[in-house]
Design an enzyme around this catalytic site. Structure first.
Site, PDB file in Angstrom:
ATOM      1  N   LEU A   1       3.927  -6.098  -5.066  1.00  0.00           N
ATOM      2  CA  LEU A   1       3.746  -7.068  -6.139  1.00  0.00           C
ATOM      3  C   LEU A   1       4.233  -6.548  -7.479  1.00  0.00           C
ATOM      4  CD1 LEU A   1       0.178  -7.497  -4.883  1.00  0.00           C
ATOM      5  CD2 LEU A   1       1.660  -9.515  -5.049  1.00  0.00           C
ATOM      6  N   ASP A   2       5.076  -7.325  -8.131  1.00  0.00           N
ATOM      7  CA  ASP A   2       5.364  -7.095  -9.539  1.00  0.00           C
ATOM      8  C   ASP A   2       4.079  -7.355 -10.333  1.00  0.00           C
ATOM      9  OD1 ASP A   2       6.939  -6.934 -12.016  1.00  0.00           O
ATOM     10  OD2 ASP A   2       6.647  -9.106 -12.084  1.00  0.00           O
ATOM     11  N   PHE A   3       3.998  -6.836 -11.559  1.00  0.00           N
ATOM     12  CA  PHE A   3       2.794  -7.043 -12.363  1.00  0.00           C
ATOM     13  C   PHE A   3       2.989  -8.091 -13.445  1.00  0.00           C
ATOM     14  CE2 PHE A   3      -0.191  -6.176 -15.776  1.00  0.00           C
ATOM     15  CZ  PHE A   3      -1.383  -6.183 -15.071  1.00  0.00           C
TER      16      PHE A   3
END
Length: 213
Positions: free
Chosen positions: A7-9
């Site tokens: 997951l990107d943040f």
């Protein structure tokens, strides 16, 4: 079968856009550099910090690092409690995925100190198996190194992993690593940007993520 969700943040899990744009514009103003629009600032979110200023202003590497230093200071000054929030349904969806046996990792171009602080402040630590920041790799998005590092550490094949992000850089990084990709349309780039980058699935709300796995 999907074993791992990477997951990107920024723009995927948390709504950092207003604070990032504010910090970029304040940095530019403090250093008396040519003004940029909110839209121009949004377009480079997701890249490593110094590279953001190279892309945004056309400055050299030395000036970009000076901009990055100022940016870090003003970001910390203006990052008051409650300024950044998780997007709707993020926490419960991550809890659901974790409970169902999925490994979860965060892969961000953000520096490690603020990334770890956000993960801790949002109580995500029990859910996240690994965090990779800009400080942990030599080559950044859209290069696959951040994803490959996670796959190796967690002993998961590329075909068993999905990369989730709001920017074309995330999608290209995942594709370059041989993973399937999911684009979230509520972040910093448009659905057409994500589609053109080759996202396998697009979602308008984070709670739809399990349907793409």
């Amino acid at each position: 079968m999907t074993r791992l969700v990477i997951l990107d943040f920024d723009g995927t899990l948390a709504d950092t856009q207003p604070l990032i744009v504010h910090s970029l514009l304040r940095t530019i103003s403090e250093l008396n550099l040519p003004q940029r629009t909110d839209a121009q600032c949004r377009s480079i979110i997701g890249l490593p910090l110094a590279e953001c200023f190279v892309r945004l202003l056309g400055v050299d590497d030395v000036m970009a690092e000076r901009c990055a230093d100022v940016y870090r200071r003003v970001f910390d000054e203006d990052n008051h409690p409650g300024t950044v929030t998780l997007f709707p349904h993020v926490l419960e969806t991550l809890q659901k995925l974790h409970s169902s046996g999925h490994l979860l990792a965060v892969c961000s171009s953000r520096g490690r100190p603020t990334l770890e602080a956000f993960v801790r402040d949002f109580h995500l630590e029990p859910l996240i198996a690994m965090v990779v920041s800009a400080n942990d790799v030599q080559l950044h998005k859209p290069h696959p190194e951040p994803v490959l590092r996670i796959l190796s550490a967690l002993n998961v094949g590329a075909g068993e992993a999905v990369v989730v992000g709001d920017a074309s850089y995330d999608i290209l990084m995942g594709r370059n690593a041989g993973c399937r990709t999911v684009g979230v349309t509520y972040g910093n780039q448009s659905a057409s940007d994500l589609r053109n980058a080759g996202a396998n699935c697009l979602i308008d709300s984070f709670d739809l993520l399990p349907d793409c796995l």
